[in-house]
Design a protein around this motif. Structure first.
Motif, short mmCIF file in Angstrom:
data_model
loop_
_atom_site.label_atom_id
_atom_site.label_comp_id
_atom_site.label_asym_id
_atom_site.label_seq_id
_atom_site.Cartn_x
_atom_site.Cartn_y
_atom_site.Cartn_z
N LYS A 166 37.76 27.32 26.49
CA LYS A 166 38.20 28.33 25.52
C LYS A 166 39.44 29.08 25.98
O LYS A 166 40.21 29.59 25.19
N CYS A 167 39.63 29.21 27.28
CA CYS A 167 40.71 30.02 27.85
C CYS A 167 42.08 29.56 27.37
O CYS A 167 42.39 28.37 27.38
N LYS A 168 42.92 30.54 26.96
CA LYS A 168 44.28 30.23 26.49
C LYS A 168 45.32 30.38 27.60
O LYS A 168 46.51 30.31 27.35
N LYS A 169 44.85 30.69 28.79
CA LYS A 169 45.73 30.82 29.97
C LYS A 169 46.82 31.88 29.77
O LYS A 169 47.96 31.67 30.17
N CYS A 170 46.40 32.98 29.16
CA CYS A 170 47.38 34.05 28.92
C CYS A 170 47.49 35.00 30.10
O CYS A 170 48.47 35.73 30.24
N GLY A 171 46.46 35.04 30.94
CA GLY A 171 46.50 35.90 32.12
C GLY A 171 46.17 37.35 31.88
O GLY A 171 46.22 38.17 32.79
N ASP A 224 38.94 42.38 25.99
CA ASP A 224 40.36 42.13 25.70
C ASP A 224 40.73 40.66 25.65
O ASP A 224 41.82 40.32 25.18
N CYS A 225 39.88 39.80 26.11
CA CYS A 225 40.21 38.37 26.10
C CYS A 225 40.38 37.89 24.65
O CYS A 225 39.45 37.97 23.86
N PRO A 226 41.56 37.41 24.30
CA PRO A 226 41.80 36.99 22.91
C PRO A 226 41.02 35.74 22.51
O PRO A 226 40.87 35.46 21.32
#
Ligand code: SF4
Ligand code: SF4
Length: 78
Positions: free
Chosen positions: A9-14, A51-53
């Motif tokens: 799921k992670c978008k790797k936005c940091g 906060d995780c989008p």
């Protein structure tokens, strides 16, 4: 329990690594899934989860945390 990131799921936005005030994730490498480098530093504030989008972070609160709030005598917030 420290945060767990769903790598699919992670978008790797940091963002999670950026907002964590306790540096649980440590230094973030651009375009990667963050690594929980210092799990024992997590104080379960839930900020990264909220906060995780991508809604990719799960956090299990320790049993001692969901203690019911009890209003003290003389305290008036209403
Ligand atoms: S905030 Fe969410 S989507 Fe962004 S890097 Fe962290 S886990 Fe991945
Ligand atoms: S729950 Fe709070 S302290 Fe723990 S990793 Fe997330 S932002 Fe950091």
């Amino acid at each position: 329990m420290p945060p767990i990131i769903d790598k699919d799921k992670c978008k790797k936005c940091g963002l999670c690594a950026q907002i964590c005030g306790l540096d649980v994730y440590g230094p973030y490498e651009k375009d990667t899934v963050p690594i929980v480098r210092y799990p024992s530093e997590c104080w379960h504030c839930n900020a990264c989860v909220l906060d995780c989008p991508a809604k990719a972070i799960k956090l299990k609160l320790p049993l001692s945390m969901p203690i019911l709030y009890r209003r003290l005598k003389g305290e008036d917030n209403d």
